[in-house]
Motif scaffolding. Structure first.
Motif, PDB file in Angstrom:
ATOM      1  N   ASP A 122       0.458   7.429  13.489  1.00  0.00           N
ATOM      2  CA  ASP A 122      -0.830   7.340  12.771  1.00  0.00           C
ATOM      3  C   ASP A 122      -0.743   6.359  11.608  1.00  0.00           C
ATOM      4  O   ASP A 122      -1.654   5.557  11.386  1.00  0.00           O
ATOM      5  CB  ASP A 122      -1.238   8.714  12.236  1.00  0.00           C
ATOM      6  CG  ASP A 122      -1.614   9.660  13.366  1.00  0.00           C
ATOM      7  OD1 ASP A 122      -2.160   9.176  14.375  1.00  0.00           O
ATOM      8  OD2 ASP A 122      -1.354  10.866  13.242  1.00  0.00           O
ATOM      9  N   LEU A 123       0.374   6.451  10.865  1.00  0.00           N
ATOM     10  CA  LEU A 123       0.548   5.543   9.720  1.00  0.00           C
ATOM     11  C   LEU A 123       0.658   4.095  10.183  1.00  0.00           C
ATOM     12  O   LEU A 123       0.084   3.193   9.580  1.00  0.00           O
ATOM     13  CB  LEU A 123       1.800   5.933   8.927  1.00  0.00           C
ATOM     14  CG  LEU A 123       1.677   7.190   8.069  1.00  0.00           C
ATOM     15  CD1 LEU A 123       3.040   7.642   7.576  1.00  0.00           C
ATOM     16  CD2 LEU A 123       0.773   6.927   6.870  1.00  0.00           C
ATOM     17  N   GLU A 143       6.041  15.298  -2.737  1.00  0.00           N
ATOM     18  CA  GLU A 143       4.695  15.332  -2.118  1.00  0.00           C
ATOM     19  C   GLU A 143       4.794  15.390  -0.599  1.00  0.00           C
ATOM     20  O   GLU A 143       4.069  16.138   0.056  1.00  0.00           O
ATOM     21  CB  GLU A 143       3.893  14.085  -2.515  1.00  0.00           C
ATOM     22  CG  GLU A 143       3.244  14.185  -3.870  1.00  0.00           C
ATOM     23  CD  GLU A 143       2.481  12.919  -4.221  1.00  0.00           C
ATOM     24  OE1 GLU A 143       1.887  12.307  -3.319  1.00  0.00           O
ATOM     25  OE2 GLU A 143       2.494  12.536  -5.412  1.00  0.00           O
ATOM     26  N   LYS A 154       6.744  17.014  12.238  1.00  0.00           N
ATOM     27  CA  LYS A 154       5.424  16.532  11.807  1.00  0.00           C
ATOM     28  C   LYS A 154       5.522  15.106  11.266  1.00  0.00           C
ATOM     29  O   LYS A 154       4.652  14.275  11.508  1.00  0.00           O
ATOM     30  CB  LYS A 154       4.865  17.473  10.739  1.00  0.00           C
ATOM     31  CG  LYS A 154       3.407  17.220  10.415  1.00  0.00           C
ATOM     32  CD  LYS A 154       2.909  18.160   9.331  1.00  0.00           C
ATOM     33  CE  LYS A 154       1.512  17.772   8.891  1.00  0.00           C
ATOM     34  NZ  LYS A 154       1.059  18.521   7.726  1.00  0.00           N
ATOM     35  N   VAL A 209       5.168   5.020   2.370  1.00  0.00           N
ATOM     36  CA  VAL A 209       5.435   6.284   3.078  1.00  0.00           C
ATOM     37  C   VAL A 209       5.969   5.983   4.476  1.00  0.00           C
ATOM     38  O   VAL A 209       6.940   6.600   4.931  1.00  0.00           O
ATOM     39  CB  VAL A 209       4.147   7.151   3.156  1.00  0.00           C
ATOM     40  CG1 VAL A 209       4.339   8.359   4.064  1.00  0.00           C
ATOM     41  CG2 VAL A 209       3.738   7.606   1.763  1.00  0.00           C
ATOM     42  N   LEU A 228       6.185  16.698   5.887  1.00  0.00           N
ATOM     43  CA  LEU A 228       6.636  15.492   6.596  1.00  0.00           C
ATOM     44  C   LEU A 228       8.152  15.298   6.481  1.00  0.00           C
ATOM     45  O   LEU A 228       8.760  14.672   7.347  1.00  0.00           O
ATOM     46  CB  LEU A 228       5.935  14.249   6.047  1.00  0.00           C
ATOM     47  CG  LEU A 228       4.399  14.248   6.119  1.00  0.00           C
ATOM     48  CD1 LEU A 228       3.828  13.002   5.482  1.00  0.00           C
ATOM     49  CD2 LEU A 228       3.936  14.339   7.552  1.00  0.00           C
ATOM     50  N   SER A 270       3.661  11.770  12.622  1.00  0.00           N
ATOM     51  CA  SER A 270       2.738  11.023  11.748  1.00  0.00           C
ATOM     52  C   SER A 270       3.060   9.534  11.669  1.00  0.00           C
ATOM     53  O   SER A 270       2.233   8.744  11.213  1.00  0.00           O
ATOM     54  CB  SER A 270       2.727  11.628  10.352  1.00  0.00           C
ATOM     55  OG  SER A 270       3.989  11.452   9.778  1.00  0.00           O
ATOM     56  N   SER A 273       0.860  -1.193   0.000  1.00  0.00           N
ATOM     57  CA  SER A 273       0.000   0.000   0.000  1.00  0.00           C
ATOM     58  C   SER A 273       0.891   1.236   0.000  1.00  0.00           C
ATOM     59  O   SER A 273       2.060   1.177   0.407  1.00  0.00           O
ATOM     60  CB  SER A 273      -0.892   0.000   1.238  1.00  0.00           C
ATOM     61  OG  SER A 273      -0.109   0.156   2.399  1.00  0.00           O
ATOM     62  N   ARG A 274       0.301   2.342  -0.428  1.00  0.00           N
ATOM     63  CA  ARG A 274       1.068   3.594  -0.443  1.00  0.00           C
ATOM     64  C   ARG A 274       1.444   4.001   0.973  1.00  0.00           C
ATOM     65  O   ARG A 274       2.523   4.525   1.219  1.00  0.00           O
ATOM     66  CB  ARG A 274       0.222   4.673  -1.115  1.00  0.00           C
ATOM     67  CG  ARG A 274       1.024   5.891  -1.492  1.00  0.00           C
ATOM     68  CD  ARG A 274       0.161   6.908  -2.172  1.00  0.00           C
ATOM     69  NE  ARG A 274       0.745   8.224  -2.042  1.00  0.00           N
ATOM     70  CZ  ARG A 274       1.660   8.716  -2.864  1.00  0.00           C
ATOM     71  NH1 ARG A 274       2.089   7.991  -3.862  1.00  0.00           N
ATOM     72  NH2 ARG A 274       2.150   9.927  -2.684  1.00  0.00           N
ATOM     73  N   ALA A 275       0.516   3.743   1.908  1.00  0.00           N
ATOM     74  CA  ALA A 275       0.780   4.077   3.311  1.00  0.00           C
ATOM     75  C   ALA A 275       2.012   3.336   3.813  1.00  0.00           C
ATOM     76  O   ALA A 275       2.814   3.883   4.557  1.00  0.00           O
ATOM     77  CB  ALA A 275      -0.425   3.729   4.165  1.00  0.00           C
ATOM     78  N   LYS A 291       3.627  18.332   2.218  1.00  0.00           N
ATOM     79  CA  LYS A 291       2.815  18.060   3.410  1.00  0.00           C
ATOM     80  C   LYS A 291       3.575  18.374   4.694  1.00  0.00           C
ATOM     81  O   LYS A 291       3.030  18.248   5.796  1.00  0.00           O
ATOM     82  CB  LYS A 291       2.387  16.585   3.437  1.00  0.00           C
ATOM     83  CG  LYS A 291       1.360  16.212   2.393  1.00  0.00           C
ATOM     84  CD  LYS A 291       1.062  14.733   2.449  1.00  0.00           C
ATOM     85  CE  LYS A 291       0.270  14.270   1.254  1.00  0.00           C
ATOM     86  NZ  LYS A 291      -1.102  14.734   1.237  1.00  0.00           N
TER      87      LYS A 291
END
Lengths: 186, 89
Positions: free
Chosen positions: B75-76, B45, B68, B10, B51, B72, B5-7, B49
């Motif tokens: 959360d990810l 990208e 940040k 990242v 990050l 994050s 997945s993209r998540a 944001k």
């Protein structure tokens, strides 16, 4: 004028369990929303929407405990189930192509009972595709709950009230199991 | 190989930056397991944001994680955990 009433004594445990599930599902949805924005991930966005629908379904279900008007109560229960179905579809869509969305949603607008049957199938697929025992259990319980409701609407049963009660309890425990299985507590 | 997945991509990039410190775009291609041009797009990208931040050092660009970005990560991770539990990852 809408009648507001206090829930019965036997409803209080169900309300309490639903509140816990709603809290965890809301938190999970929020985390998924944040992750979808951070990673610009479309499948997580669909997943967020799916769990948000399940959360909304519980909220409606909770609200229905306090409604005295039979028509509004029935509508709330109906919409609560539709929200559940939308939730299942969205969660499945995060895996499948968007092409499957319309054929799945289209017939649901016609038949409530058919909707229950679709919900039974969808939640069963979700259960069989999941990997966490709690989530599998949760979706299986939801699936059985939908099957019971489907059977009530398609066949006459003298034990209708008992079956509806069992279906509601299964649904409540199912949501709790999924919520705990998701494991987002803070 | 199963599609990530993209998540997850990242998360892997941010976690590597958090543990290893600043890395070049070439270094990140190994972490993200993606070609250079796609990693460059992804980093741009993430920079928008807030990050990650990009610092030009001579002829190369070094990418580092921001506050940040560090926040994050949790959360990810939770989102990926849910994806795994549902059999989506």
């Amino acid at each position: 004028m809408m009648q507001i009433m206090f829930p019965g004594l036997f409803d209080i445990p169900l309300i309490f369990i639903n509140l816990i599930s709603a809290y965890i599902l809301a938190l999970s949805s929020y985390k998924l929303y944040k992750a979808s924005r951070l990673a610009t991930d479309e499948s997580i966005k669909l997943l967020f929407l799916g769990f948000f629908m399940l959360f909304s379904s519980i909220v409606l279900s909770l609200t229905s405990f306090f409604i005295g008007d039979l028509f509004i109560f029935s509508s709330m229960v109906l919409f609560s189930i539709y929200l559940s179905i939308s939730g299942y579809v969205l969660i499945l869509l995060s895996r499948l192509s968007k092409i499957f969305a319309q054929p799945l949603l289209f017939p649901l607008t016609y038949y409530y009972a058919y909707g229950e049957f679709v919900a039974f199938i969808l939640s069963m697929i979700l259960a069989l595709r999941s990997r966490s025992y709690l989530i599998i259990t949760g979706f299986l319980l939801l699936s059985i709950s939908h099957l019971f409701r489907f059977l009530i609407f398609t066949t006459f049963s003298p034990y209708e009230i008992v079956i509806v009660l069992i279906a509601e309890i299964l649904r409540t425990i199912g949501f709790l199991s999924i919520s705990i299985g998701l494991g987002v507590y803070r | 190989m199963k599609k990530r997945s993209r998540a997850r991509i990242v998360y892997d990039v941010l976690r590597q930056l958090a543990y290893e410190g600043p890395l070049t775009l070439t270094g990140l291609t190994y972490v993200a397991k993606m070609p250079y041009d796609r990693v460059e797009r992804l980093i741009n990208e993430l920079e928008k944001k807030g990050l990650v931040s990009i610092v030009v050092e001579g002829s190369s660009k070094k990418v580092s994680i921001t506050e940040k970005g560090l926040r994050s990560l949790e959360d990810l991770m939770k989102a990926i955990d849910i994806l795994e539990k549902l059999g989506l990852e």
